[in-house]
Design an enzyme around this catalytic site. Structure first.
Site, PDB file in Angstrom:
ATOM      1  CB  SER A 125      -0.127  -4.145  -4.923  1.00  0.00           C
ATOM      2  OG  SER A 125       0.261  -2.803  -4.995  1.00  0.00           O
ATOM      3  CE1 TYR A 150      -5.527  -2.563  -4.399  1.00  0.00           C
ATOM      4  CE2 TYR A 150      -3.563  -1.270  -3.910  1.00  0.00           C
ATOM      5  CZ  TYR A 150      -4.211  -2.233  -4.667  1.00  0.00           C
ATOM      6  OH  TYR A 150      -3.532  -2.865  -5.672  1.00  0.00           O
ATOM      7  CE  LYS A 154      -4.383  -6.216  -4.362  1.00  0.00           C
ATOM      8  NZ  LYS A 154      -4.984  -7.307  -5.145  1.00  0.00           N
TER       9      LYS A 154
END
Ligand code: UFG
Length: 340
Positions: A125, A150, A154
């Site tokens: 991302s 989050y 990643k």
């Protein structure tokens, strides 16, 4: 050629399944329906004329995922989407995010090693860049400490893949997605947000359909042309096609580096207001909105340089902002019709 896709019934996963099938690959899906519904599989069949093999398993469940590898011994590559993805929720439940996003990746990698499957495409991302120092962002720019759990899952996943590929049994392509929006042009596939949407596009479409009263624009006092935040929105079908190119590269191109990273966006910075106004104009519908305070943790402006993907993957986003807002709205109307 068989490709295993974890999270293959999700928003990006389902569109990728269709593109893979249309390119002649044979996808095998693992999805636990935590952010999808069974009708997505039926709709993949409506579009492609075939129903792909699908296992309704949690990608963290090693015994069950092992069965999938054992039953399908000639898997050539894995595309790993299965993950939790809501930035706000990840701040409230960091352990759930670390567990799901990292354990699913480690489970898949362990089994790939066990079953000698040597190729993976990973769904990363743009969030790994944080608030970039220079625009557009290129893949070489240093990553910044992530603001959300989050985002750190990643970054950690990218690190795990980089270190694992250094041992040369695995090749990886990491795709850093910018802001995926839109839906399939047939309106049979799209995003299914859980509860009140956090992201801009599903909030806009739900406001247009009357599910939400009004949109709140999170701040208009940023140093951008109209004061609202700037993002690189990409049509989900273009994003899905980037996965086919990545698989082609892993399976059909000799002598590629063991771990490669690509930005997947359009290269265009679009403000929140521009997005809302384009939606109104293309779909001829008014979006009631008000301007609220800034949202904590928002980057002011971020958009991609996609030169590397253009040059090396031979991929370029083709669909316009008008396509994105039209297809998103058609999908919302389809969902409304399904319920009635
Ligand atoms: N926004 C509003 N009102 C809303 C929702 C969003 O004004 O109701 C604004 C946001 O404040 C932001 C812009 O619209 O300025 C885009 O917000 P999104 O939540 O749609 O997208 P983000 O850029 O915050 O995050 C998305 C994904 C992440 C991913 C990230 C990568 O949600 O998973 O892009 O940059 F990591």
């Amino acid at each position: 050629m068989k490709i295993l896709i974890t999270g293959g019934l999700g928003f990006i996963g389902s569109h990728t399944i269709v593109e893979l099938m249309q390119a002649g690959y044979e996808p095998i899906i693992i999805d636990d329906l935590s952010n999808s519904e069974p009708f997505m599989l039926d709709n993949i069949q409506k579009i492609t004329g075939q129903k792909p093999k699908c296992y309704l398993y949690d990608a963290c469940d090693k015994d069950r995922v092992r069965n999938v590898f054992a039953e399908n011994t000639d898997i050539k590559a894995v595309i790993h989407f299965a993950a939790k993805k809501a930035v706000g929720e990840s701040m409230k439940q960091p352990l759930a995010y670390y567990r799901t996003n990292l354990v699913s990746l480690l489970t898949v990698l362990d089994l790939m090693q066990e079953f000698k499957v040597g190729n993976i495409v990973f769904a990363s991302s743009a969030t790994v860049y944080g608030e970039p120092e220079k625009l557009p962002v290129t893949e070489e720019m240093p990553l910044q400490k992530s603001l959300s759990s989050y985002g750190s899952t990643k970054q950690m996943a990218e690190d795990i893949l980089e270190k694992t590929t250094a041992n040369h049994w695995l090749k990886a392509i990491l795709l850093r997605f910018f802001n995926p929006v839109g839906a399939h042009h047939t309106a049979l596939l799209g995003e299914l947000p859980n509860g009140v949407p956090n992201n801009l596009m599903p909030y806009v479409t739900q406001t247009a359909s009357g599910i939400r009263k009004e949109l709140t624009i999170n701040g208009n006092d940023y140093s951008t042309p109209d004061g609202t935040c700037v993002r690189d929105y990409i049509h989900v079908v273009d994003l899905a096609k980037a996965h086919v190119k990545a698989i082609d590269r892993l399976l059909k191109t000799a002598e590629t580096p063991v771990c490669e990273v690509f930005n997947i966006g359009t290269g265009a910075g679009i403000s929140v207001l521009e997005m809302v106004e384009t939606f109104e104009k293309v779909n001829n519908i008014k979006i009631p909105y008000r301007v609220g305070p800034r949202r904590a943790g928002d980057a002011e402006s971020i958009y991609a340089s996609c030169e590397k993907a253009n040059k090396i993957l031979g991929w370029k986003a083709e669909l316009s902002l008008a396509d994105m807002v039209r297809d998103s709205w058609n999908w919302e109307k389809y969902l409304k019709d399904r319920k009635e």
